[in-house]
Design an enzyme around this catalytic site. Structure first.
Site, PDB file in Angstrom:
ATOM      1  N   CYS A 102      15.101 -28.349  -5.447  1.00 58.08           N
ATOM      2  CA  CYS A 102      16.190 -28.019  -6.369  1.00 58.08           C
ATOM      3  C   CYS A 102      15.934 -28.766  -7.674  1.00 58.08           C
ATOM      4  O   CYS A 102      15.968 -29.997  -7.703  1.00 58.08           O
ATOM      5  CB  CYS A 102      17.529 -28.418  -5.770  1.00 58.08           C
ATOM      6  SG  CYS A 102      18.932 -28.142  -6.863  1.00 58.08           S
ATOM      7  N   CYS A 162      20.526 -22.822 -12.261  1.00 58.83           N
ATOM      8  CA  CYS A 162      19.529 -23.100 -11.227  1.00 58.83           C
ATOM      9  C   CYS A 162      18.262 -23.589 -11.908  1.00 58.83           C
ATOM     10  O   CYS A 162      17.644 -22.849 -12.688  1.00 58.83           O
ATOM     11  CB  CYS A 162      19.249 -21.849 -10.391  1.00 58.83           C
ATOM     12  SG  CYS A 162      17.932 -22.070  -9.166  1.00 58.83           S
TER      13      CYS A 162
END
Length: 276
Positions: free
Chosen positions: A91, A215
């Site tokens: 991530c 994101c």
């Protein structure tokens, strides 16, 4: 000496209400529960607990949970869980937030080296921005209607003119579970070009199973995909997400994208304790 029934009951009651100290961070609206797990006190196998902490109604609320742990050689180790409670792939925004968290804890100052699920990462804190070096990308699949690549997490990237009114959850979930991705799935990014080196991005994230405000690995994938397909000639690309602005810089050597950096803010929101 055997324990009395009353003492056993007290122990069980105390065990039911253990308190967890957490910190909340966000990077362009991509938010995370952060836990300092250097003493290995958090039960990493308790997926229900992770999901509860990430639940926006019954827990703290977050797109994911991140544990900061000791590493024998580097500054720290990153362990990342999706909001569904399962350990996941890399991530990018979470990594940037973890660097800010490590700085807050006094583990690092303005530079960091840490291990994540996809390997070694370097980071720099500069002018209130956290710059995270991503992994090299050696393969980009350029299809007729979309681009597929892995920037630490798998990403489907496709252009959309009417991105503002697009039903991201509905359309994204069909792609995420459809051919050719099936059970493993993919993250899905919808992109609109705003200028020569600026792109608007909306992302459906697997594990969250919904649109997130931003994101990090997704905008990284978009930046490389736009360069690869000739939409831009710039190697410093601005990405406008629902939660804010990010930048991605990179070098292309032969067919390999190297020196890839994800750049943006990472903010401490609050800290607290929660019982479970």
């Amino acid at each position: 000496m055997s324990l009395t029934r009353e003492l056993i009951m007290l122990i069980l009651i105390f065990a039911e209400y253990m308190e967890i100290l957490f910190y909340k961070y966000q990077g362009t609206g991509n938010d995370f529960v952060m836990i300092d797990n250097r003493l290995q006190e958090f039960d990493k196998n308790n997926t229900k607990l992770v999901a509860k902490l990430c639940d926006r109604r019954f827990g703290v609320g977050a797109d994911g949970l991140i544990l900061l742990e000791n590493h024998p050689e580097l500054d720290f180790k990153m362990v990342y869980y999706n909001a569904d409670g399962n350990e996941s792939s890399m991530c990018g925004n979470g990594g940037r937030c973890l660097v800010a968290f490590a700085n807050f804890l006094g583990i690092i100052k303005n530079k960091a080296s840490f291990e994540a699920v996809d390997g070694l990462h370097h980071a720099i804190i500069e002018n209130d921005l956290v710059k995270l070096q991503m992994q090299d990308v050696v393969s980009i699949e350029n299809n007729k209607d979309y681009v597929y690549l892995n920037t630490g997490s798998p990403h489907h990237v496709q252009m959309e003119n009417n991105i503002h009114d697009l039903a991201i959850k509905e359309v994204g979930s069909k792609i995420r579970y459809g051919q050719p991705y099936n059970e493993a799935g993919t993250n899905v990014n919808f992109v609109k070009q705003l200028s020569e080196n600026t792109f608007q991005v909306r992302t459906y994230e697997r594990g969250v199973e919904d649109e997130t405000l931003s994101c990090g690995t997704g905008v990284t994938a978009v930046a490389l995909a736009m360069f690869e397909t000739g939409k831009t000639k710039s190697n410093l690309i601005s990405l406008e997400t629902e939660g804010g602005k990010l930048q991605v810089s990179f070098d292309k050597q032969d067919s390999i994208y190297k020196n890839v950096w994800l750049i943006g803010p990472a903010t401490h929101v609050f800290k607290g304790t929660i019982s479970w």
